[in-house]
Design an enzyme around this catalytic site. Structure first.
Site, mmCIF file in Angstrom:
data_model
loop_
_atom_site.group_PDB
_atom_site.id
_atom_site.type_symbol
_atom_site.label_atom_id
_atom_site.label_comp_id
_atom_site.label_asym_id
_atom_site.label_seq_id
_atom_site.Cartn_x
_atom_site.Cartn_y
_atom_site.Cartn_z
ATOM 1 C CE1 TYR A 70 5.858 -3.057 -8.447
ATOM 2 C CE2 TYR A 70 6.292 -0.872 -9.385
ATOM 3 C CZ TYR A 70 5.707 -1.583 -8.314
ATOM 4 O OH TYR A 70 5.058 -1.022 -7.478
ATOM 5 N NE ARG A 73 9.107 -5.159 -5.071
ATOM 6 C CZ ARG A 73 7.810 -4.917 -4.772
ATOM 7 N NH1 ARG A 73 7.130 -4.107 -5.355
ATOM 8 N NH2 ARG A 73 7.150 -6.051 -4.148
ATOM 9 C CG HIS A 122 -1.951 -7.294 -3.283
ATOM 10 N ND1 HIS A 122 -1.448 -6.891 -2.174
ATOM 11 C CD2 HIS A 122 -3.450 -6.871 -3.306
ATOM 12 C CE1 HIS A 122 -2.327 -6.482 -1.276
ATOM 13 N NE2 HIS A 122 -3.707 -6.277 -1.955
ATOM 14 C CB CYS A 130 -0.232 -3.423 -22.886
ATOM 15 S SG CYS A 130 -0.388 -1.902 -23.532
ATOM 16 C CB CYS A 156 2.058 -2.959 -25.915
ATOM 17 S SG CYS A 156 0.874 -4.025 -26.374
ATOM 18 C CB CYS A 159 -1.959 -1.142 -28.715
ATOM 19 S SG CYS A 159 -1.399 -0.850 -26.885
ATOM 20 C CB THR A 197 -0.132 -9.617 6.518
ATOM 21 O OG1 THR A 197 -0.882 -8.752 5.818
ATOM 22 C CG2 THR A 197 -1.403 -10.520 7.224
ATOM 23 C CB SER A 198 0.921 -4.391 8.609
ATOM 24 O OG SER A 198 0.781 -4.520 7.139
HETATM 25 P P1 OAD Z 1 3.767 -5.404 5.535
HETATM 26 O O1 OAD Z 1 5.216 -4.825 5.329
HETATM 27 O O2 OAD Z 1 2.639 -4.197 5.894
HETATM 28 O O3 OAD Z 1 3.647 -6.136 6.897
HETATM 29 C C1 OAD Z 1 4.739 -7.172 7.025
HETATM 30 C C2 OAD Z 1 4.079 -7.700 8.431
HETATM 31 O O4 OAD Z 1 5.183 -9.016 8.539
HETATM 32 C C3 OAD Z 1 4.647 -7.255 9.732
HETATM 33 O O5 OAD Z 1 3.321 -7.249 10.468
HETATM 34 C C4 OAD Z 1 5.804 -7.492 10.388
HETATM 35 O O6 OAD Z 1 5.706 -7.648 12.086
HETATM 36 C C5 OAD Z 1 5.646 -8.998 9.856
HETATM 37 N N1 OAD Z 1 6.989 -9.553 9.580
HETATM 38 C C6 OAD Z 1 8.317 -9.313 9.417
HETATM 39 N N2 OAD Z 1 9.032 -10.188 9.371
HETATM 40 C C7 OAD Z 1 8.542 -11.402 9.601
HETATM 41 C C8 OAD Z 1 9.069 -12.646 9.806
HETATM 42 N N3 OAD Z 1 10.085 -12.865 9.537
HETATM 43 N N4 OAD Z 1 7.955 -13.641 10.372
HETATM 44 C C9 OAD Z 1 6.694 -13.443 10.504
HETATM 45 N N5 OAD Z 1 6.364 -11.884 10.330
HETATM 46 C C10 OAD Z 1 7.187 -11.264 9.846
HETATM 47 O O7 OAD Z 1 3.364 -6.122 4.252
HETATM 48 P P2 OAD Z 1 2.023 -6.634 4.019
HETATM 49 O O8 OAD Z 1 1.125 -7.014 5.222
HETATM 50 O O9 OAD Z 1 2.313 -7.923 3.103
HETATM 51 O O10 OAD Z 1 0.509 -4.194 -1.538
HETATM 52 O O11 OAD Z 1 1.478 -5.586 3.233
HETATM 53 C C11 OAD Z 1 0.198 -5.361 2.512
HETATM 54 C C12 OAD Z 1 0.301 -4.877 1.192
HETATM 55 O O12 OAD Z 1 1.058 -3.516 1.308
HETATM 56 C C13 OAD Z 1 1.048 -5.440 -0.009
HETATM 57 O O13 OAD Z 1 0.700 -6.690 -0.511
HETATM 58 C C14 OAD Z 1 1.436 -4.512 -0.658
HETATM 59 C C15 OAD Z 1 1.742 -3.342 -0.003
HETATM 60 O O14 OAD Z 1 1.692 -2.081 -0.228
HETATM 61 C C16 OAD Z 1 0.601 -4.095 -2.940
HETATM 62 O O15 OAD Z 1 1.723 -4.057 -3.575
HETATM 63 C C17 OAD Z 1 -0.728 -3.583 -3.643
#
Ligand code: OAD
Length: 257
Positions: A70, A73, A122, A130, A156, A159, A197-198
């Site tokens: 992290y 990142r 998220h 902590c 932390c 604690c 988003t997927s």
């Molecule tokens: P994903 O990696 O699951 O999905 C990314 C989506 O973005 C996919 O549907 C791709 O087709 C699309 N994509 C990629 N490049 C793109 C672009 N340039 N323009 C438009 N679309 C594009 O990511 P999330 O849906 O965000 O959770 O994943 C959901 C959660 O899963 C995240 O918040 C994270 C992860 O585990 C936590 O950290 C709790």
């Protein structure tokens, strides 16, 4: 990229929307250089095990592995800039609408682009707390180039427990205030833009569906086609950094063509 017909159909809907919910995932930040999670070759979860890196159990099993990843990142994010998609979203309020950005992303690129109302479902890479007592802590981003190597988490100051990243891991509750704000926006919006988003991670993925059930029009912007319902749902296929500016910033020219 996307059909002209869709834009013609969407133009009046976007123009007349009074409350727009912009629901974003990793794809909105992909063009800023931040890896998504599930894209086949480059996704973070294609190359790393989420059980190890995104669960409380994984953290307790090897805190240094998780903390180091992290920190890497956070450092990567510090070197990234908002892209045309983040910027296009900020143009909406200037056009007299109420806009709520609900993001699954742990970056701050919506805020840095200028979006004011941003709900983080998220958590945030910028937050640290902590693991034991939940006290918030300030940890500077490392000036030394990192590559995800193991780094022991600091203690932390209250604690002595281990500090952890302020993101939501699998198996953890979403922040209650963020979830309530997202539900309220889903209920009152008339348009939802679902960007990059997927839609696989729940409960976040319920938000567009709930908005649709409340009568909103749903527009997906994704590099992959998204299956849509027969009515009030559209899929615009292409990079968010191209599709969103075309959809949100060129309404006048679209209308006059
Ligand atoms: P994903 O990696 O699951 O999905 C990314 C989506 O973005 C996919 O549907 C791709 O087709 C699309 N994509 C990629 N490049 C793109 C672009 N340039 N323009 C438009 N679309 C594009 O990511 P999330 O849906 O965000 O959770 O994943 C959901 C959660 O899963 C995240 O918040 C994270 C992860 O585990 C936590 O950290 C709790």
């Amino acid at each position: 990229m996307h059909s002209y017909q869709s834009f013609v159909e969407l133009n009046p809907i976007v123009k007349s929307a009074q409350h727009i919910l912009v629901f974003t995932g990793a794809g909105v930040s992909a063009e800023s250089g931040i890896a998504t999670f599930r894209d086949a070759l480059t996704g973070l979860w294609a190359n790393n095990d989420p059980e190890q890196l995104a669960t409380p159990e994984g953290f307790l099993d090897d805190p240094a592995r998780v903390w180091g990843w992290y920190q890497w990142r956070r450092q990567q994010l510090a070197g990234c800039l908002p892209n045309a998609a983040h910027r296009a979203i900020t143009k909406l309020p200037a056009q007299g609408r109420q806009v709520t950005v609900v993001t699954q992303n742990v970056d701050d690129l919506h805020e840095r682009a200028g979006s004011r109302e941003v709900v983080h479902l998220h958590g945030s890479l910028l937050a640290t707390r902590c693991f034991d007592c939940a006290a918030l802590a300030q940890v500077p981003v490392s000036a030394v180039p990192l590559a995800g190597e193991a780094i022991s988490p600091p203690a932390c100051e209250h604690c002595g427990g281990m500090l952890r990243p302020g993101v939501v891991w699998f198996g953890e509750m979403l922040p209650q205030d963020a979830w309530s704000a997202a539900l309220a926006a889903a209920e009152r919006c008339d348009l939802v833009l679902v960007v990059g988003t997927s839609g696989l991670v729940y409960p976040a993925a319920q938000i567009p569906q709930l908005a649709w059930e409340s009568g909103a029009t749903v527009v997906h912007v994704n590099t992959e086609p998204v299956p849509v319902a027969a009515e009030r749902e559209f899929s615009l296929v292409g990079p968010a950094g191209q599709v969103l500016p075309a959809l949100l910033e060129s309404e006048e020219s679209m209308g006059s063509e």
